[in-house]
Motif scaffolding. Structure first.
Motif, short mmCIF file in Angstrom:
data_model
loop_
_atom_site.label_atom_id
_atom_site.label_comp_id
_atom_site.label_asym_id
_atom_site.label_seq_id
_atom_site.Cartn_x
_atom_site.Cartn_y
_atom_site.Cartn_z
N LYS A 40 10.90 -6.51 -6.90
CA LYS A 40 11.66 -7.73 -7.14
C LYS A 40 11.18 -8.45 -8.40
O LYS A 40 11.97 -9.01 -9.14
N SER A 41 9.87 -8.42 -8.64
CA SER A 41 9.30 -9.15 -9.77
C SER A 41 9.50 -8.44 -11.10
O SER A 41 9.78 -9.08 -12.12
N PHE A 42 9.34 -7.12 -11.09
CA PHE A 42 9.30 -6.37 -12.35
C PHE A 42 10.46 -5.40 -12.53
O PHE A 42 10.64 -4.85 -13.62
N GLY A 43 11.21 -5.12 -11.48
CA GLY A 43 12.26 -4.10 -11.53
C GLY A 43 11.74 -2.81 -10.92
O GLY A 43 10.53 -2.56 -10.91
N VAL A 44 12.65 -1.99 -10.44
CA VAL A 44 12.27 -0.80 -9.67
C VAL A 44 11.61 0.30 -10.50
O VAL A 44 10.98 1.20 -9.93
N ASN A 45 11.72 0.24 -11.82
CA ASN A 45 11.14 1.30 -12.66
C ASN A 45 9.95 0.84 -13.49
O ASN A 45 9.62 1.43 -14.51
N HIS A 46 9.28 -0.18 -13.04
CA HIS A 46 8.11 -0.72 -13.76
C HIS A 46 6.85 0.03 -13.34
O HIS A 46 6.71 0.41 -12.17
N PRO A 47 5.92 0.25 -14.26
CA PRO A 47 4.67 0.94 -13.91
C PRO A 47 3.88 0.26 -12.78
O PRO A 47 3.21 0.93 -12.00
N SER A 48 4.00 -1.05 -12.66
CA SER A 48 3.33 -1.75 -11.57
C SER A 48 3.88 -1.32 -10.22
O SER A 48 3.14 -1.24 -9.24
N VAL A 49 5.17 -1.04 -10.18
CA VAL A 49 5.79 -0.51 -8.95
C VAL A 49 5.23 0.88 -8.66
O VAL A 49 4.89 1.20 -7.52
N ALA A 50 5.10 1.69 -9.70
CA ALA A 50 4.55 3.04 -9.51
C ALA A 50 3.14 2.98 -8.93
O ALA A 50 2.79 3.75 -8.03
N THR A 51 2.33 2.06 -9.43
CA THR A 51 0.97 1.92 -8.92
C THR A 51 0.98 1.53 -7.45
O THR A 51 0.22 2.08 -6.64
N ALA A 52 1.86 0.62 -7.07
CA ALA A 52 1.97 0.22 -5.66
C ALA A 52 2.44 1.40 -4.81
O ALA A 52 1.98 1.58 -3.67
N LEU A 53 3.35 2.22 -5.35
CA LEU A 53 3.82 3.41 -4.63
C LEU A 53 2.67 4.41 -4.42
O LEU A 53 2.53 4.98 -3.34
N VAL A 54 1.85 4.58 -5.45
CA VAL A 54 0.71 5.49 -5.33
C VAL A 54 -0.27 4.98 -4.27
O VAL A 54 -0.78 5.75 -3.47
N ASN A 55 -0.52 3.67 -4.27
CA ASN A 55 -1.43 3.11 -3.26
C ASN A 55 -0.96 3.43 -1.85
O ASN A 55 -1.75 3.84 -1.00
N LEU A 56 0.33 3.25 -1.61
CA LEU A 56 0.90 3.54 -0.29
C LEU A 56 0.85 5.05 -0.02
O LEU A 56 0.49 5.48 1.08
N ALA A 57 1.17 5.85 -1.01
CA ALA A 57 1.16 7.31 -0.84
C ALA A 57 -0.24 7.83 -0.54
O ALA A 57 -0.40 8.74 0.28
N VAL A 58 -1.25 7.27 -1.19
CA VAL A 58 -2.64 7.69 -0.92
C VAL A 58 -2.97 7.44 0.55
O VAL A 58 -3.54 8.30 1.22
N MET A 59 -2.59 6.27 1.05
CA MET A 59 -2.87 5.97 2.45
C MET A 59 -2.16 6.97 3.37
O MET A 59 -2.75 7.50 4.30
N TYR A 60 -0.88 7.23 3.08
CA TYR A 60 -0.15 8.20 3.89
C TYR A 60 -0.78 9.59 3.80
O TYR A 60 -0.90 10.28 4.81
N SER A 61 -1.20 9.99 2.63
CA SER A 61 -1.83 11.31 2.46
C SER A 61 -3.10 11.42 3.28
O SER A 61 -3.36 12.45 3.91
N GLN A 62 -3.88 10.37 3.27
CA GLN A 62 -5.13 10.38 4.03
C GLN A 62 -4.90 10.40 5.53
O GLN A 62 -5.78 10.76 6.28
#
Length: 189
Positions: free
Chosen positions: A65-87
């Motif tokens: 919502k803050s930066f748009g769906v294709n912002h690198p900050s969104v990608a970082t948040a996606l990776v954080n969630l994905a790391v948790m799911y992977s673990q």
């Protein structure tokens, strides 16, 4: 080493910080997202994954919502969630998040950026865990090729923290996996 008392105190302080931020900023503010992310990290470290997961998801939503769906900050948040799911071995949930983050990083930073390499490594291990060995090998090889092109001082620190300090963690490729892909050599052939 942190004790349960330290974690409890940190949890209380982060929760207070979140309450304060929510009183002074709209819920979709990056300032709120920052505290949400840190509280999620703390919950994850405590093994409170049921509390961490919705916060990681909230961090993604706020950043979108803050930066748009294709912002690198969104990608970082996606990776954080994905790391948790992977673990947690929730590979089906982690895979599309890593893939989306990779696309955002490539479009934002180009195909040879350290964030791209970091995400490729995570995807490689995930694909390996899924039994997709050929895909895993290609992804890992590409990540290593990017890493090898980076200055030596960056290669030594890669994976410990991201360039913005945002990424929670990078999954390390175990030596046995590296050896399966490349033999005992530490260099790509």
């Amino acid at each position: 080493m942190w004790t349960e008392t330290h974690y409890d105190k940190a949890e209380s302080l982060y929760e207070q910080a979140l309450d304060i931020r929510l009183k002074h900023f709209p819920p979709e503010s990056p300032s709120v997202a920052s505290v949400v992310k840190h509280l999620a990290i703390l919950y994850k470290k405590q093994g409170k994954l049921d509390k961490a997961e919705p916060l990681y998801q909230q961090a993604v939503e706020i950043r979108e919502k803050s930066f748009g769906v294709n912002h690198p900050s969104v990608a970082t948040a996606l990776v954080n969630l994905a790391v948790m799911y992977s673990q947690q071995n929730k590979h089906g949930e982690a895979l599309p998040l890593y893939e989306r983050a990779l696309k955002i990083y490539e479009e934002s930073f180009g195909p040879n950026h350290p964030r791209v390499a970091e995400t490729l490594r995570n995807l490689a291990l995930l694909r390996y865990d899924l039994g997709d060995y050929e895909i895993a090998a290609r992804l890992y090889k590409r990540a290593e090729e990017i890493k090898d092109c980076l200055p030596a001082n960056y290669r030594e620190g890669q994976g410990r923290s991201s360039s913005s300090g945002d990424t929670v963690s990078t999954i390390k490729i175990p030596p046995a996996v590296h050896a399966q892909f490349y033999g005992n050599s530490t260099h790509i052939r």
